[in-house]
Scaffold this active site. Structure first.
Site, PDB file in Angstrom:
ATOM      1  N   LYS A   1       0.830  -1.212   0.000  1.00  0.00           N
ATOM      2  CA  LYS A   1       0.000   0.000   0.000  1.00  0.00           C
ATOM      3  C   LYS A   1       0.862   1.258   0.000  1.00  0.00           C
ATOM      4  O   LYS A   1       0.518   2.246  -0.650  1.00  0.00           O
ATOM      5  CB  LYS A   1      -0.985  -0.004   1.183  1.00  0.00           C
ATOM      6  CG  LYS A   1      -2.123  -1.016   1.016  1.00  0.00           C
ATOM      7  CD  LYS A   1      -3.247  -0.835   2.046  1.00  0.00           C
ATOM      8  CE  LYS A   1      -4.421  -1.787   1.740  1.00  0.00           C
ATOM      9  NZ  LYS A   1      -5.538  -1.681   2.694  1.00  0.00           N
TER      10      LYS A   1
ATOM     11  N   LYS B   1      -5.721 -10.078  -5.471  1.00  0.00           N
ATOM     12  CA  LYS B   1      -6.950 -10.236  -4.697  1.00  0.00           C
ATOM     13  C   LYS B   1      -7.951  -9.140  -5.045  1.00  0.00           C
ATOM     14  O   LYS B   1      -7.562  -8.018  -5.385  1.00  0.00           O
ATOM     15  CB  LYS B   1      -6.644 -10.267  -3.205  1.00  0.00           C
ATOM     16  CG  LYS B   1      -6.661  -8.923  -2.511  1.00  0.00           C
ATOM     17  CD  LYS B   1      -6.630  -9.075  -0.993  1.00  0.00           C
ATOM     18  CE  LYS B   1      -6.841  -7.715  -0.338  1.00  0.00           C
ATOM     19  NZ  LYS B   1      -8.225  -7.472   0.057  1.00  0.00           N
TER      20      LYS B   1
ATOM     21  N   LYS C   1     -11.173  -3.588  -2.009  1.00  0.00           N
ATOM     22  CA  LYS C   1     -11.983  -2.366  -2.030  1.00  0.00           C
ATOM     23  C   LYS C   1     -11.182  -1.200  -2.544  1.00  0.00           C
ATOM     24  O   LYS C   1     -11.665  -0.402  -3.334  1.00  0.00           O
ATOM     25  CB  LYS C   1     -12.435  -2.018  -0.608  1.00  0.00           C
ATOM     26  CG  LYS C   1     -13.598  -2.807  -0.109  1.00  0.00           C
ATOM     27  CD  LYS C   1     -14.119  -2.151   1.182  1.00  0.00           C
ATOM     28  CE  LYS C   1     -14.038  -3.096   2.355  1.00  0.00           C
ATOM     29  NZ  LYS C   1     -12.929  -2.837   3.266  1.00  0.00           N
TER      30      LYS C   1
END
Ligand code: ATP
Ligand code: MG
Length: 332
Positions: free
Chosen positions: A112, A195, A198
């Site tokens: 991230k 994956k 969101k």
């Protein structure tokens, strides 16, 4: 009854099928056998930047979806993290027994923060797994139902529980991950090696529980599939079609082998069309119930406040013991 704890971030206007199949359906099932604490983790949701109005809306939508999926406020404790201040209070102490290098090895932070750039990535994003450990340990949870992507964070929670216990005396239950293999990693429809997420999947890669099923059908139709025409389950060689089979099987209750046999000699198109129908049947009642909760926000907030009160009764006791063990003064 053994305890379970788990949390989900209000980082989107809807949960997606990965969240449901990897985690939330187990949240619902575990209520029968466990004393369950479930949390909308809004403190975690601000680690990557946010808008206050949007956050509040998403926290309500998150809670409404959880109730709609079957979390029962009579049997379980569902609450919003920011209403229980013990979470960050314990996180501080756990942060002080976490190594800088140890936290730096978390792959979710690396992924991230790389996406955001190291100057923009926040310290909160870095310490996120420590707050997550506090979330779990405050409730003395035995098990934590999560998807595969959370395995490393769970390992850190275990390490911190053990470390605290050996430094200051037995205080925390050491939790185990509850990761159910079959659906622990639902992948992005456009990139079946990543994956479904969101915050990082493109809209075309995610099936949202609250989106129009016609839109989901379109996304399923254009999902990336694999070379060859045969419908077989092969997660390595044919990740695209295998992901669709996994979703189909989990939502319909039909075994993968049964599906493979049923689609023998038929094309990807047939499978996709039928899967879109299965998704529509699943999400339609969930959407109706979610809207029912959202129609009465005052009642929803009241349910959450009751949840927070129940959660605090447990969390405050654990925090008091932990603070006492580390040598802090009692609360006044
Ligand atoms: P974000 O991208 O903001 O991190 P997310 O989609 O990863 O969002 P989280 O709120 O971080 O969702 O995770 C909620 C739960 O859903 C966790 O238990 C996580 O392991 C699970 N989960 C998330 N994505 C998947 C997936 N693709 N397959 C299976 N489980 C998943
Ligand atoms: Mg996540």
């Amino acid at each position: 009854r053994p305890r379970v704890f788990s949390g989900i971030q209000p980082t989107a206007d809807s949960f997606h099928l990965g969240n449901y199949l990897g985690a939330l359906r187990h949240w619902v099932a575990l209520q029968d056998s466990h004393d369950a604490f479930y949390c909308v983790v809004d403190l975690h949701a601000i680690t990557a930047g946010h808008d206050p109005e949007v956050l509040k809306r998403r926290s309500r939508v998150a809670a409404a979806q959880l109730f709609a999926l079957g979390i029962d406020p009579e049997r379980s404790t569902l609450f919003v993290q920011s209403q229980v201040p013990e979470h960050p209070q314990l996180a501080w102490v756990l942060g002080c027994i976490t190594g800088f290098g140890e936290a730096g090895r978390m792959t979710q932070f690396k992924d991230k923060s790389q996406k955001q750039g190291s100057e923009r990535a926040s310290v909160g994003l870095f310490t996120y797994p420590i707050l997550q450990a506090a979330d779990i340990l405050l409730y003395q949870a035995h098990a934590v139902p999560v998807g595969e992507d959370q395995r490393q964070h769970l390992e850190l929670s275990r390490d911190l529980a053990q470390r605290f216990n050996s430094l200051f005396g037995p205080t925390f239950t050491v939790p185990v991950p509850h990761i159910v293999k079959d659906t622990a990693k639902i992948t992005d429809l456009q990139d079946p090696t990543a994956k479904m997420s969101k915050s990082s999947s493109s809209p075309a890669g995610i099936i949202d529980l609250l989106e129009d099923p016609a839109r989901s059908a379109k996304k399923i139709r254009s999902a990336v599939t694999d070379t060859g025409r045969e419908i077989v389950f092969d997660a390595e060689g044919k990740p695209g079609i295998s992901n669709l089979l996994t979703i189909y099987s989990a939502l319909s209750g039909r075994g993968i082998d049964d599906l493979v046999a049923a689609y023998d000699g038929r094309g990807y198109g047939d499978l996709k069309k039928d899967l879109a129908e299965v998704v529509r049947e699943f999400v339609t009642p969930v959407q109706e119930r979610t809207n029912g909760y959202l129609d009465d926000p005052a009642q929803l907030d009241k349910l959450l406040a009751q949840g927070a009160e129940k959660a605090r009764a447990v969390a405050a006791g654990t925090l008091r013991t932990a603070y006492d063990r580390v040598g802090f003064f009692p609360p006044v």
